[in-house]
Design an enzyme around this catalytic site. Structure first.
Site, PDB file in Angstrom:
ATOM      1  CD  GLU A 195      51.365  48.334  41.178  1.00 49.63           C
ATOM      2  OE1 GLU A 195      50.345  48.829  41.371  1.00 49.63           O
ATOM      3  OE2 GLU A 195      52.029  47.762  41.863  1.00 49.63           O
TER       4      GLU A 195
ATOM      5  CB  SER B 121      48.696  47.966  38.635  1.00 54.33           C
ATOM      6  OG  SER B 121      48.614  48.919  39.301  1.00 54.33           O
TER       7      SER B 121
ATOM      8  CG  ASP C 261      40.358  44.602  44.832  1.00 53.97           C
ATOM      9  OD1 ASP C 261      39.798  45.582  44.964  1.00 53.97           O
ATOM     10  OD2 ASP C 261      41.883  44.548  44.359  1.00 53.97           O
TER      11      ASP C 261
ATOM     12  CD  GLU D 187      44.530  41.573  44.869  1.00 54.15           C
ATOM     13  OE1 GLU D 187      45.407  42.612  44.908  1.00 54.15           O
ATOM     14  OE2 GLU D 187      44.587  40.469  44.350  1.00 54.15           O
TER      15      GLU D 187
ATOM     16  CG  ASN E 286      45.988  48.431  47.046  1.00 52.25           C
ATOM     17  OD1 ASN E 286      46.412  49.110  47.770  1.00 52.25           O
ATOM     18  ND2 ASN E 286      46.517  47.972  46.056  1.00 52.25           N
TER      19      ASN E 286
ATOM     20  CB  SER F  17      42.141  55.525  41.865  1.00 49.46           C
ATOM     21  OG  SER F  17      43.550  55.319  41.131  1.00 49.46           O
TER      22      SER F  17
END
Length: 321
Positions: free
Chosen positions: A22, A158, A269, A282, A284, A293
């Site tokens: 990433e 990602s 998410d 999950e 982040n 974003s």
């Protein structure tokens, strides 16, 4: 450097790039964050993470570090631990919370123990497929869990290495794609529904959930290309959810943030099915801040200024430091 110092007296080092897959996305995040802070008068340097970091920190120590390195070592707790050892204030989550969130299996164990709904799962290291026979093991997993399934790297972001398995013939290639990014695969029950992301900010009065963002790729899955190529995905913010479902997504995002011990910002998410049921996928700890974003979209939808949010986090980090 004191918390109440003027912007022009505060040097913020934004760490981006690194050696993960990433890298380019991380650099874009770093540049956008720097632009936002510089407009408010802060002195910002964007540095590509490399092996010269420690000498640079010693020679010219910043007042605060904003880590925006996506993937390893920016999200697995390693970078945060190095900065903690160097006694440099950090914007975001510390090493312990980052480790919890980065390891998806550990995170799901903690979420399930806290009563937070998350899809059923199993996990397998690459070596297990040699030890037990790949085909037999995949057949056993499919028979036990049923199809469809989702295969994803235990650590990473990602959408890299993530594959949906709708028929057994797709299983081996999904596993190989996953093992290109991680030595351990997380295999989850597939959840049919709407893809929702909820950002969480803690600007000093405790964590607060931002408006939910609904993600709808125009073609195929929400993979790397769909995330970062303008025009490949439609985002709706706030998501068109019923009031009770929207409130529940916010509540769950806050529960996840607290359970994993996350810091100034996170993104959770989730999947929302047609009946309004919600499953947490999950969390982040270093959400992207690029033009496509989700966290900056949610910040704007909440009526907040992205640069001012970052500035508040900078001063909170100074106060902690």
């Amino acid at each position: 450097m004191k918390e109440g110092a003027a912007a022009a007296d505060i040097r913020v080092l934004i760490l981006a790039g690194g050696m993960s897959y990433e890298h380019e996305v991380s650099l874009k995040s770093g540049r956008r964050a720097a632009d936002a802070l510089q407009r408010l008068g802060y002195v910002c340097d964007v540095r590509d993470l490399d092996g010269d970091l420690l000498p640079a920190l010693q020679e010219y120590p910043p007042d605060v570090v904003l880590p925006l390195v996506h993937g390893q070592p920016g999200e697995d707790g390693s970078l945060q631990a190095v900065l903690e050892l160097s006694d440099i204030p950090i914007v975001g989550t510390g090493s312990t919370g980052a480790r919890r969130a980065w390891n998806k299996i550990t995170a799901k164990d903690l979420l399930r123990s806290a009563g937070i709904p998350t899809p059923d799962w199993t996990s397998m290291p690459r070596q297990a497929f040699s030890d037990f026979g790949a085909r037999k093991l995949l057949d056993r997993i499919a028979a036990k869990m049923g199809l469809p399934l989702v295969v994803k790297p235990n650590s990473g972001g990602s959408g890299l290495g993530v594959h949906a398995v709708h028929k057994e013939d797709d299983f081996p290639s999904a596993m190989m794609g996953c093992f290109s990014y991680s030595d351990t695969a997380l295999i989850e029950s597939f959840v049919e529904g709407r893809d929702i992301a909820v950002g969480v900010l803690d600007l000093g009065d405790g964590p607060v959930a931002l408006p939910p963002v609904e993600i709808a790729p125009l073609h195929g899955d929400y993979d790397y290309a769909a995330r970062y190529n303008p025009g490949a995905t439609r985002w709706t913010v706030p998501a068109t959810l019923s009031e009770p479902v929207a409130a529940r997504t916010a509540e769950l995002a806050l529960e996840v943030h607290r359970t994993l011990g996350l810091g100034d910002m996170s993104r959770v998410d989730l999947m929302v099915d047609d009946a309004g049921g919600i499953q947490v996928l999950e969390a982040n700890v270093a959400p992207g801040t690029t033009e496509t974003s989700l966290l900056p979209m949610a910040i704007e939808a909440a009526g907040l200024d992205f640069g001012e949010v970052l500035a508040t986090m900078v001063h909170r980090a100074l106060a902690r430091g």
